[in-house]
Write an enzyme that holds these catalytic residues in place. Sequence first.
Site, mmCIF file in Angstrom:
data_model
loop_
_atom_site.group_PDB
_atom_site.id
_atom_site.type_symbol
_atom_site.label_atom_id
_atom_site.label_comp_id
_atom_site.label_asym_id
_atom_site.label_seq_id
_atom_site.Cartn_x
_atom_site.Cartn_y
_atom_site.Cartn_z
ATOM 1 N N GLY A 46 0.841 -1.196 0.000
ATOM 2 C CA GLY A 46 0.000 0.000 0.000
ATOM 3 C C GLY A 46 0.876 1.246 0.000
ATOM 4 O O GLY A 46 1.890 1.303 -0.705
ATOM 5 N N VAL B 145 3.026 2.485 2.161
ATOM 6 C CA VAL B 145 4.424 2.276 2.552
ATOM 7 C C VAL B 145 5.089 1.232 1.644
ATOM 8 O O VAL B 145 6.198 1.436 1.145
ATOM 9 C CB VAL B 145 4.521 1.848 4.042
ATOM 10 C CG1 VAL B 145 5.972 1.608 4.438
ATOM 11 C CG2 VAL B 145 3.891 2.908 4.948
ATOM 12 N N LYS C 18 2.828 -0.641 14.520
ATOM 13 C CA LYS C 18 2.854 -0.229 15.930
ATOM 14 C C LYS C 18 1.793 -0.935 16.754
ATOM 15 O O LYS C 18 2.012 -1.277 17.913
ATOM 16 C CB LYS C 18 2.695 1.279 16.051
ATOM 17 C CG LYS C 18 1.386 1.805 15.497
ATOM 18 C CD LYS C 18 1.549 3.126 14.807
ATOM 19 C CE LYS C 18 0.820 3.079 13.493
ATOM 20 N NZ LYS C 18 1.068 4.181 12.622
ATOM 21 N N LYS D 8 2.360 3.895 20.356
ATOM 22 C CA LYS D 8 3.749 4.362 20.219
ATOM 23 C C LYS D 8 4.369 4.604 21.598
ATOM 24 O O LYS D 8 5.549 4.294 21.813
ATOM 25 C CB LYS D 8 3.781 5.635 19.369
ATOM 26 C CG LYS D 8 3.393 5.349 17.907
ATOM 27 C CD LYS D 8 3.067 6.619 17.140
ATOM 28 C CE LYS D 8 2.725 6.333 15.690
ATOM 29 N NZ LYS D 8 2.196 7.506 14.981
ATOM 30 N N GLY E 101 3.755 9.068 6.139
ATOM 31 C CA GLY E 101 3.879 9.247 4.690
ATOM 32 C C GLY E 101 4.609 8.054 4.100
ATOM 33 O O GLY E 101 5.459 7.449 4.763
HETATM 34 N N1 LIG Z 1 1.239 5.305 6.032
HETATM 35 C C1 LIG Z 1 2.024 5.835 6.973
HETATM 36 O O1 LIG Z 1 2.317 7.030 6.971
HETATM 37 C C2 LIG Z 1 2.586 4.969 8.063
HETATM 38 C C3 LIG Z 1 3.507 5.517 8.978
HETATM 39 C C4 LIG Z 1 4.073 4.704 9.972
HETATM 40 C C5 LIG Z 1 3.691 3.378 10.048
HETATM 41 N N2 LIG Z 1 2.768 2.879 9.160
HETATM 42 C C6 LIG Z 1 2.405 1.463 9.301
HETATM 43 O O2 LIG Z 1 2.739 0.773 8.113
HETATM 44 C C7 LIG Z 1 1.803 -0.266 7.875
HETATM 45 C C8 LIG Z 1 1.220 -0.113 6.494
HETATM 46 O O3 LIG Z 1 0.616 1.142 6.370
HETATM 47 P P1 LIG Z 1 0.109 1.715 4.962
HETATM 48 O O4 LIG Z 1 -0.186 3.144 5.192
HETATM 49 O O5 LIG Z 1 1.048 1.344 3.872
HETATM 50 O O6 LIG Z 1 -1.270 0.937 4.798
HETATM 51 P P2 LIG Z 1 -2.086 0.665 3.450
HETATM 52 O O7 LIG Z 1 -3.491 0.389 3.847
HETATM 53 O O8 LIG Z 1 -1.818 1.721 2.439
HETATM 54 O O9 LIG Z 1 -1.414 -0.671 2.923
HETATM 55 C C9 LIG Z 1 -1.639 -1.947 3.473
HETATM 56 C C10 LIG Z 1 -1.693 -2.927 2.331
HETATM 57 O O10 LIG Z 1 -1.800 -4.251 2.844
HETATM 58 C C11 LIG Z 1 -2.691 -4.946 2.011
HETATM 59 N N3 LIG Z 1 -3.237 -6.120 2.716
HETATM 60 C C12 LIG Z 1 -4.191 -6.129 3.675
HETATM 61 N N4 LIG Z 1 -4.444 -7.396 4.041
HETATM 62 C C13 LIG Z 1 -3.623 -8.190 3.330
HETATM 63 C C14 LIG Z 1 -3.431 -9.593 3.266
HETATM 64 N N5 LIG Z 1 -4.144 -10.424 4.014
HETATM 65 N N6 LIG Z 1 -2.501 -10.068 2.403
HETATM 66 C C15 LIG Z 1 -1.779 -9.225 1.640
HETATM 67 N N7 LIG Z 1 -1.924 -7.878 1.649
HETATM 68 C C16 LIG Z 1 -2.849 -7.381 2.485
HETATM 69 C C17 LIG Z 1 -3.757 -3.941 1.649
HETATM 70 O O11 LIG Z 1 -4.448 -4.318 0.476
HETATM 71 C C18 LIG Z 1 -2.929 -2.682 1.430
HETATM 72 O O12 LIG Z 1 -2.486 -2.563 0.099
HETATM 73 C C19 LIG Z 1 0.796 -0.184 9.037
HETATM 74 O O13 LIG Z 1 1.182 -1.044 10.069
HETATM 75 C C20 LIG Z 1 0.914 1.261 9.476
HETATM 76 O O14 LIG Z 1 0.545 1.446 10.826
HETATM 77 C C21 LIG Z 1 2.236 3.630 8.172
HETATM 78 N N1 LIG Z 2 -1.942 8.352 11.684
HETATM 79 C C1 LIG Z 2 -0.583 8.522 12.081
HETATM 80 C C2 LIG Z 2 0.335 7.973 11.019
HETATM 81 C C3 LIG Z 2 1.671 7.564 11.533
HETATM 82 O O1 LIG Z 2 1.613 6.505 12.412
HETATM 83 C C4 LIG Z 2 -0.326 10.018 12.329
HETATM 84 O O2 LIG Z 2 -1.227 10.848 12.175
HETATM 85 O O3 LIG Z 2 0.773 10.362 12.753
#
Ligand SMILES: NC(=O)c1ccc[n+]([C@@H]2O[C@H](COP(=O)([O-])OP(=O)(O)OC[C@H]3O[C@@H](n4cnc5c(N)ncnc54)[C@H](O)[C@@H]3O)[C@@H](O)[C@H]2O)c1
Ligand SMILES: N[C@@H](CCO)C(=O)O
Length: 441
Positions: A15, A17, A105, A205, A316
Amino acid sequence: MPGQKPIKVALLGCGTVGTEVVRLLTDQAADLTARVGAPVELAGIAVRKPNKHREVPAALLTTDADALVESDVDVVVEVVGGIEPARTWLVKALAAGKSVVTANKALLAEHSGELFQAADASGADLYFEAAVAGAIPLLRPLRESLAGDRITRVMGIVNGTTNFILSGMDSTGASYAETLEEATRLGYAEADPTADVDGYDAASKAAILASLAFHSRVTAADVHREGIASVSAADIAAAKALGRTVKLLAICERVTGAADEQAGAGNGAGESISVRVHPAMIPRTHPLASVHGAFNAVFVEADAAGEMMFYGQGAGGAPTASAVVGDLVAVARNRVVSGRGPRESAYAALPVRPMGQAPTRYHISLDVADRPGVLSQVAAVFAEHDVSIAAVRQEGRVDDASLVIVTHAATDAALRSTVDKIGGLPAVREVVSVMRVEGEE
Ligand SMILES: NC(=O)c1ccc[n+]([C@@H]2O[C@H](COP(=O)([O-])OP(=O)(O)OC[C@H]3O[C@@H](n4cnc5c(N)ncnc54)[C@H](O)[C@@H]3O)[C@@H](O)[C@H]2O)c1
Ligand SMILES: N[C@@H](CCO)C(=O)O
Ligand code: NA
């Protein structure tokens, strides 16, 4: 590294990340090979809907994450999120001796014990820099760089959405509801902002930070949590009037016998920790006050090092992927040299104090009748609860007055009882704002 066996990586999730992780691995392939000492090779990418991922090589996509985890890979990178099935995948990978890098997290704040046990049993690595404050190098400094010191407090802005809202309220004077609406319109707040505005994200966190800083196992359930929905324009104005601003803080602090005593809480025996997430007023001169918009920053205090601040982008796709790939380089290099990174360190096993026994300070703004004896009635309630007043400011109006009181540290329970009783005094027309004060002695 000609002839060096590649480090094979399974990527779970593609997704926001995950897509950026693939891009960094592709764009930086030559540099990463040099840094690791072996090529880093993506063996597969588990997704739910392969036809939605035109930006990554189709041949790598699979919907069978279990099979990918069980295949002949060295490292599993998890960027799916949520507790299950991520927990099952990662425990299975670690038990089989595969190193794990995750940004999750929520999972770490609930199940780090189980994950670390599986890693220890097989000698695998478990790295999760992206899980707290995204791109900002913070967990590795806490686990490694500061391992020779004694950390006393970690206090940070670890949620970008709520900082964006509170910064907006501070600069415009608008209400919480109006500012949340604006944040949603601009894409800073999610359609369902509950995890952010109610403090759940920050509490996960805080649990991770407290565990690392104090070598103790702290879970999200141990963290006292208050969100920002009840922060009013009046609270922000009251803060501004006294040179303060309001931030949602994740606070992890060591409470020593001496501090217990000061707070009127303890018998001076032993040491504990306070782990909490709540809005608080801080001086506008505090380094955390200059953190605006969706940025994150974490202020760390340690005995020998003194005060430090870590600042940057907490979320992000690309910033978070930077931390994920940094961890991937570390665990891959460890495998090349048959070594290991730091293990779980929960030897100190410090107990978490209930919030009522945490030493805090309050800022209280009241509208009171302007007549003789009112100040002494109010002051008597503080004395009754053994809460010491640090500063009082009164401004008279026509027939009433605005009274602002800032306390010294006392137990949170004593401060709450004090405020409840003051609200019931006949001379008190309105309790305008009650908020904790942090970042000043
Ligand atoms: N986006 C951010 O800014 C951010 C920042 C820090 C941490 N994170 C952490 O990173 C992780 C991912 O976040 P993201 O924003 O990329 O989320 P996202 O929803 O954009 O991506 C998650 C992906 O996982 C896929 N998915 C869900 N279930 C699945 C399965 N069973 N098999 C295979 N794929 C599956 C979804 O289709 C999606 O594409 C989370 O744990 C989030 O807390 C994100
Ligand atoms: N939803 C979170 C993303 C990072 O974990 C934020 O607003 O900081
Ligand atoms: Na980080």
